[in-house]
Design a protein around this motif. Sequence first.
Motif, PDB file in Angstrom:
ATOM      1  N   ALA B 287       0.842  -1.197   0.000  1.00 44.36           N
ATOM      2  CA  ALA B 287       0.000   0.000   0.000  1.00 44.36           C
ATOM      3  C   ALA B 287       0.876   1.246   0.000  1.00 44.36           C
ATOM      4  CB  ALA B 287      -0.908  -0.001   1.227  1.00 44.36           C
ATOM      5  N   TYR B 290       2.684   1.580  -3.397  1.00 43.06           N
ATOM      6  CA  TYR B 290       1.724   2.018  -4.415  1.00 43.06           C
ATOM      7  C   TYR B 290       1.565   3.532  -4.356  1.00 43.06           C
ATOM      8  CZ  TYR B 290      -3.038   2.385  -6.434  1.00 43.06           C
ATOM      9  OH  TYR B 290      -4.153   2.733  -7.155  1.00 43.06           O
ATOM     10  N   LYS B 322      -4.102 -10.847  -6.733  1.00 43.82           N
ATOM     11  CA  LYS B 322      -5.002 -10.101  -7.639  1.00 43.82           C
ATOM     12  C   LYS B 322      -4.982  -8.611  -7.352  1.00 43.82           C
ATOM     13  CE  LYS B 322      -6.948 -13.549  -9.442  1.00 43.82           C
ATOM     14  NZ  LYS B 322      -6.689 -13.831 -10.787  1.00 43.82           N
ATOM     15  N   ASN B 323      -5.068  -8.299  -6.055  1.00 40.96           N
ATOM     16  CA  ASN B 323      -5.188  -6.896  -5.681  1.00 40.96           C
ATOM     17  C   ASN B 323      -3.974  -6.107  -6.135  1.00 40.96           C
ATOM     18  OD1 ASN B 323      -7.537  -7.536  -4.483  1.00 40.96           O
ATOM     19  ND2 ASN B 323      -6.684  -7.716  -2.432  1.00 40.96           N
ATOM     20  N   ILE B 324      -2.819  -6.737  -6.018  1.00 39.14           N
ATOM     21  CA  ILE B 324      -1.596  -6.033  -6.392  1.00 39.14           C
ATOM     22  C   ILE B 324      -1.573  -5.828  -7.905  1.00 39.14           C
ATOM     23  CG2 ILE B 324       0.913  -6.099  -6.268  1.00 39.14           C
ATOM     24  CD1 ILE B 324      -0.279  -6.066  -3.550  1.00 39.14           C
ATOM     25  N   TYR B 326      -4.123  -5.538  -9.762  1.00 38.69           N
ATOM     26  CA  TYR B 326      -5.119  -4.490 -10.024  1.00 38.69           C
ATOM     27  C   TYR B 326      -4.506  -3.106  -9.838  1.00 38.69           C
ATOM     28  CZ  TYR B 326      -9.171  -1.522  -8.926  1.00 38.69           C
ATOM     29  OH  TYR B 326     -10.088  -0.509  -8.878  1.00 38.69           O
ATOM     30  N   VAL B 327      -3.839  -2.878  -8.702  1.00 42.47           N
ATOM     31  CA  VAL B 327      -3.299  -1.532  -8.491  1.00 42.47           C
ATOM     32  C   VAL B 327      -2.183  -1.241  -9.479  1.00 42.47           C
ATOM     33  CG1 VAL B 327      -3.954  -1.343  -6.083  1.00 42.47           C
ATOM     34  CG2 VAL B 327      -1.723  -2.232  -6.647  1.00 42.47           C
ATOM     35  N   ASN B 330      -3.850  -0.128 -12.557  1.00 43.29           N
ATOM     36  CA  ASN B 330      -4.459   1.165 -12.290  1.00 43.29           C
ATOM     37  C   ASN B 330      -3.425   2.275 -12.361  1.00 43.29           C
ATOM     38  OD1 ASN B 330      -6.823   2.402 -11.801  1.00 43.29           O
ATOM     39  ND2 ASN B 330      -6.733   2.233  -9.585  1.00 43.29           N
ATOM     40  N   VAL B 361     -10.149  -5.970 -13.045  1.00 44.99           N
ATOM     41  CA  VAL B 361      -8.810  -6.037 -13.616  1.00 44.99           C
ATOM     42  C   VAL B 361      -8.890  -5.900 -15.133  1.00 44.99           C
ATOM     43  CG1 VAL B 361      -6.821  -7.544 -13.943  1.00 44.99           C
ATOM     44  CG2 VAL B 361      -7.940  -7.452 -11.724  1.00 44.99           C
TER      45      VAL B 361
END
Lengths: 157, 787
Positions: B287, B290, B322-324, B326-327, B330, B361
């Motif tokens: 976090a 990012y 997945k979340n990583i 995604y960011v 982004n 995604v």
Amino acid sequence: MILFSRQGKIRLTKWFHSVPDKERKKISRDIVNTVLQRKPKMSNFVDFMGMKVVYKRYASLYFCCGVDQDENELEVLEVIHRYVEILDKYFGSVCELDIIFNFEKAYFVIDEYLLAGQLQESSKKKVLHAIEAADQMQEEDQEQEVTRSILEEFGLT
Amino acid sequence: MPTPIRLRDLIRNIRAAKTAAEEREVIQKECAEIRNGFREEDNIFRCRNVAKLLYVHMLGFPAHFGQMEVMKLVVSPRFTDKRIGYLGSMLLLDENREVTMLITNSLKNDLEHSSQYVVSLALCTLGNICSSEMARDLAQDVERIMRNGPAYLKKKATLCACRIIRKEPELIDNFIQLVPSLLNDKHHGVMLAGVAFVTEMCNISDEYTDKFRRSVPALVRMLKNLIMSGFSPEHDVSGVVDPFLQVRIIRLLRILGKNDGSSSELMNDILAQVATNTETSKNVGNAILYETVLTIMGIKSESGLRVLAINILGRFLLSSDKNIRYVALNSLLKTVHTDMNAVQRHRSTILDCLKDPDPSVLRRAVDLCFALINDQNVRGTMRELLIFLENCPSEFKGDVSSNIVISAGRYAPNAQWHIDTILKVLTTGGNHVPDQTIPILIHLISSTASLHSYTVSQLFTAIKTNNLHQPLNQVACWCLGEYGEVLLSGSEYADPVQPEEILKSLNSLCESHLSSAITKSYAVNAIAKLANRLPSHLMPSIKQILARYGTSMNLELQQRSVEFSSLFNNHDDKRPGILERMPLFEKSEEERIYSEANDPAQGEKVVPAVNTAQQSALDDLLGLGDIGQSTPAAQPAPVMNSSNLVDLLGDLGMNTAPPAPQPAPVAASSIPSIEPWCDDTLGMKMDFQKVDNNILAINMTITNSSLAYEVSDFSFLAAVPKQLQINLAQPSSTSVSPGASLTQQMRINNPNKVALKMKCKMSYKLNGSPVGPIDQVIGNFPPSAWE
């Protein structure tokens, strides 16, 4: 911020913007539906009506936050996690039933943790300390009542 | 009165209810009890009743009748009452309710309360439901607490101030001098609130961004202290010291460093330090990273640092989380236009993300792919995107199709590839392909004459195998109508086709229930146009198909059918000329938008905000507008002599909606046309054109809109005010048959630029019997006609 169960029952909603009641209902329902449809292998973020919904499931309960497009999603996940940790400490290994039966306490915790949609305290200890102090005051109220009613019983007032 | 049941018991009862109806019954009964309690002014149990009401409200039942009770709880001296009362006011009221007038007063009192927990309740409520009036009334109290209160209240007051200035930006000046003390506080909560407050001000106006650039060194020091400080159990999140505060400081640095070289320079070191030293095994660390990457890309940072940032994103992209991923997508999307080449290196990984199951995604991966397309990689990327188009969820298909069309238009290496790509879009995108792409493809096909036979045979095969996709059908119909004859001889791409077979396919499109009305219109047109180029023995069946829609409920289709039938039956000599192959038409407005809007500087995603006026596809179909206007140029003679032909064409021309691309002669005159008069039989239309500064040419068209009345001996006389002179030419004809029209030219000399008015007298014979004279004053000329 919305908490809801796996069955889509809403357990707690907290709004930081003023939205009319009717719309609140609709938005919560839509968010619940969108999130429940997602599969476990998907990411924890969904686009929803121009904002992002960040959600995480803890046991049978989903914790959801609707945030602006430019918020840091990973950090929001941490914010949610922190809240769960605080609840856990407060209730002593929290479960869905704790939140159902003590929903007002869950609100009090949010109010010590977030304010006006912003994080107000990053220290778990401080949040818990504040809540416990306030609970203490509530108990004092009750004790006073008990004393008063005993006094009344003996006809001493 | 019996003691009301306790909250926990109510919850237990509700949960015990087996059906929704039963649950509703329990709740309604309880609500009635609660109302009774309220009515009897029960002070002891009010708190309990309101708490129950809040639970009921959360389940979605109406609870507005509790608002006044909430207010009563708030003013009670008991802490328990206040706590539930304020909770209730946050849940039941929002800033728009009138009750908030009442609560403002209670808040003001409680903000001065001796117990910090009561003040805290008031601040919390204010922060969550503050309206503009409340902001103005309570700003001073909040400021006082921000200045003198203990840290516990200071942080809350500061966050309230965030809300207050969002509601009433002019109140900023009350608070602004408190900022340094907030940022220098040792309490993390106060620092968090202080950073949030500065961020809020910078979001409100750039003026404050300039002002707070001075605080950059202080913020950098703050961040440094956080990183350097050892383990602090209170603020630790899996080994990272207060990531929340770190993220917020880094975000504020981004706002302050944007477009400002000197403050960006102050940040370089610390950002590099954060980027290299942060632990990445946990979500917290990511976090922070990012946020750091976004800041590095958002400010004027050193190039080395930018490379570092892009590399971090590259690492993110490869992550299994997945979340990583995604960011990563982004943030790449946010930086793609500033560092195109750096992002380009990750293209293949991004293409891999097109296979991700998560729509969030996918959406970002697709946008990124389109942003990354250039002349070198267009073939490869497009191949992947076409595969994606085939398999993606349907909500993506529209966007992806139109974006492929746009990108193909910009980067196509050659015409054959371009046509192939768009054909693939039509076959795989199906009905999700936006209508705007149809004229683009038609234009593309008609402009590449060398590939006509290839394209037409491809389209013909496509509609024979699957005729469910309307956009594909429409393009195919247009091409068959224009170039259908190339199929007859066969080519290197396909065997010769029997003319009957072509006609059969088109006819089946007409007959299919799955075809839209527009597709049917395209097909009818195609059949009519093919009449010129197919062997004459097919004429009867062509005529039969054309006539079939004379009774269609669809106006457009019916009109086409009737018009074509009349053309074939009554004016067969004119037919070859009219159904001549279309000249290459000009690109329409929309296509220009498609081909020009996709400037990389303008954004990665071009949303074609084209409002297709009714059916632009139809306008372009056969270019009805173009026929109406281009034929007179090509064949001047019949226009002047045969009113019938003009009528037919004029009529067709009028069907085309105004936004259709209008070639030169009409488009040049900026004066809008008027339709000053009409009755059951005749309609009048005037088009204007400035010949020079003083002289206005008017082209009047009289159209016979009746079905059966023959108009003859038409005469039109006009008079204008004295300062003007009018010169009336002979009408193109004195008789008008049903559905036809005549034209009459006039010139008006207007040296003094006076307002134009006209008095006219008309007479004619209707099926032999005289009508009129009709007197008519025309006063609604557009001002541009004389100015």
